[in-house]
Design an enzyme around this catalytic site. Structure first.
Site, PDB file in Angstrom:
ATOM      1  CE  LYS A  89      39.973  38.985  29.000  1.00  0.00           C
ATOM      2  NZ  LYS A  89      41.144  39.550  29.698  1.00  0.00           N
ATOM      3  CB  SER A 106      42.618  36.561  31.540  1.00  0.00           C
ATOM      4  OG  SER A 106      42.527  37.944  31.307  1.00  0.00           O
ATOM      5  CB  SER A 161      44.959  39.756  30.660  1.00  0.00           C
ATOM      6  OG  SER A 161      44.901  38.978  31.818  1.00  0.00           O
TER       7      SER A 161
HETATM    8  N1  GLN Z   1      47.217  36.920  35.353  1.00  0.00           N
HETATM    9  C1  GLN Z   1      46.841  38.120  36.005  1.00  0.00           C
HETATM   10  C2  GLN Z   1      45.767  37.851  37.025  1.00  0.00           C
HETATM   11  O1  GLN Z   1      45.295  36.766  37.069  1.00  0.00           O
HETATM   12  C3  GLN Z   1      46.455  39.164  35.012  1.00  0.00           C
HETATM   13  C4  GLN Z   1      45.012  39.201  34.687  1.00  0.00           C
HETATM   14  C5  GLN Z   1      44.628  40.321  33.736  1.00  0.00           C
HETATM   15  O2  GLN Z   1      45.449  41.099  33.286  1.00  0.00           O
HETATM   16  N2  GLN Z   1      43.342  40.401  33.489  1.00  0.00           N
HETATM   17  O3  GLN Z   1      45.392  38.697  37.758  1.00  0.00           O
END
Ligand code: GLN
Length: 476
Positions: A77, A152, A176
């Site tokens: 990532k 994400s 994510s």
């Molecule tokens: N969708 C969640 C957020 O926007 C999770 C993000 C993540 O785990 N990096 O905070």
């Protein structure tokens, strides 16, 4: 969609000299370049660096005792630092950042001969649940390119699902790793907070951030966790306890295990195909000899609101380090204050700005007690819910997401709807407990659906064990 190669399969081919790491890497680089036009899963494909790593891996493979990860191509990532390879966090403000160091977990894999073929697109700084919030454009779901891959770590999940790398390293603050794994038909683990080093992971919410693998099988996830987990002197929140040999647990029976079904996760509006696959999942567990137990996590309804106070608060403080002075958008303003303002205005996407505003607000004098302090108190209640429930059961089963992958553009203008996509993931994230998403079948239109297993803190072996058994009975 046909499943691509697993770590175990690649390790076998490499060990038996059926293919060299350089050949395998070339094959994956070709696939990645070809499919990226459609999927946009990679921000950077690092051909030269990958081939260098592969040549070094081939030397290691010529000697005995090479690790199963040696010579196997993977992706990372882009919110995770990789030495000498551009790492942008999908944000304009870091567009030209090339870290001089590896994140600890990446370094561990590289030391064993792992081959990085590129950096995966993601929601900028990990903010999002659809991978539409990227300076480099949205990622498409390889199962249906009109759908999001989840977020994400959406580029990572799309790349693994389309076999543009063997596995990926993602980051999970509030879902994510698990949610994109579920949308793309993969296994993805969020480890306990403190199990894997966060050093070199671009910080989002430091009290929740974790780094975890996305792979084609639970076995691959276990192989990776054995390498990634462990204390790190560069991250003082890592726990100094021994790392189990996770792969030793996979074949153990789960007969007699008590599997809790938290009623709050099943009573809301579940997509009908998710509800149907969950019913089948329960049957599979009964076939494995598990006992299903109705349990309650009473503070579940506060998980998303609590998450969206604590996380923006920590985000606002972590994002304060980006000023456009050394990387990204350097402004030509004369005064320092103006230069910061211009660089941040141009370099951060809207969701980052929203979190900076909300976070600064909830931390400011006069509002701190009403919001941030109260959210921390509720977080304690959520942690206690999990402590209590694990006195009664071994693990919990929940859907990973209330729905399968949604359309690109469907939720991008509505932050609340986007936040609610993580409704089954925020609670365990706040509690710091491990969770895995595993494929549990597909929807009527063929979109993957995931089931989530959650275990007590530092009991990753439990979710890996039951998820592996679950995966096995599913495919016979
Ligand atoms: N969708 C969640 C957020 O926007 C999770 C993000 C993540 O785990 N990096 O905070």
């Amino acid at each position: 969609m046909e499943q691509g190669k697993t770590i175990t399969q690649c390790a076998e081919l490499l060990k038996n000299k059926k293919i060299s790491s350089v050949e395998l890497t070339k094959e994956y680089l070709k696939r990645a370049h070809y499919s990226n036009k459609e999927l946009n899963a990679y921000i950077t494909i690092c051909d030269d660096a990958a081939l260098e790593m592969a040549a070094a891996a081939d030397k290691k493979l010529a000697e005995d005792g090479a690790h199963p990860l040696c010579g196997v191509p993977f992706g990372v990532k882009d919110a995770i630092c990789t030495a000498g390879i551009r790492s942008t966090a999908s944000a304009k403000i870091l567009d030209n950042y090339v870290p001089p160091f590896d994140a600890t977990v990446v370094g561990k894999i590289r030391d064993l001969g792992g081959v990085i073929i590129g950096k995966h697109n993601c929601d900028a700084f990990g903010h999002g649940a659809s991978n539409e919030n990227s300076h480099y454009g949205p990622v498409r779901n390889p199962h249906d390119i009109t759908k999001v891959p989840g977020g994400s770590s959406g580029g990572s999940a799309a790349a693994v699902a389309a076999d543009l790398c063997v596995y990926a390293i993602g980051e999970d603050t509030g879902g994510s790793v698990r949610q994109p794994a579920s949308f793309c038909g993969l296994a993805g683990l969020r480890p306990s907070y403190g199990r894997n080093s966060r050093y070199g992971i671009m910080p989002m919410a430091s009290s929740l951030d974790t780094v975890g693998p996305i792979a084609k099988t639970v076995e691959d996830v276990a192989i990776l966790m054995e390498v990634m987990a462990g204390a790190d002197k560069l991250d003082s929140t890592t726990v100094p306890v021994a790392v189990p040999r996770y792969t030793d647990f996979l074949e153990r029976g789960v007969k007699g295990w008590k599997v809790g079904l938290p009623r709050e996760y099943f009573e809301g509006a579940l997509h009908e195909d998710v509800a149907a696959r969950m019913e089948e999942a329960k049957k599979r567990l009964i076939d494995l000899g598990c006992e299903l137990v109705d349990v309650s996590l009473p503070h579940t309804k506060y998980a998303v609101p609590t998450y969206y106070i604590v996380v923006p608060a920590e985000d606002s403080s972590n994002l304060g380090r980006f000023d456009g002075m050394r990387y990204g958008v350097r402004s030509s303003e004369k005064s320092l204050g103006d230069a910061y303002e211009q660089a941040r205005a141009a370099g951060f996407p809207d969701e980052c700005k929203r979190r900076i505003f909300i976070g600064t607000y909830v931390l400011s004098a006069g509002y701190y007690d009403a919001y941030y302090k109260r959210a921390q108190q509720v977080r304690t209640l959520i942690i206690r819910d999990f402590d209590e429930v694990f006195k009664q059961v071994d693990v919990l089963l929940t859907p990973t997401s209330p729905f399968p992958a949604f359309n690109i553009g469907e939720k991008s203008d509505d932050p609340i709807q986007m936040y609610l996509a993580d409704i089954f993931l925020s609670g365990s994230s706040l509690a710091g407990v491990p969770g895995i998403s595993v494929p549990a079948g597909v929807s009527a239109t063929g979109l993957p659906i995931g089931a989530q297993f959650i275990a007590p803190r530092l009991k990753e072996e439990k979710v890996l064990n039951i998820a592996h058994q679950f995966e096995r009975v599913g495919f016979v």
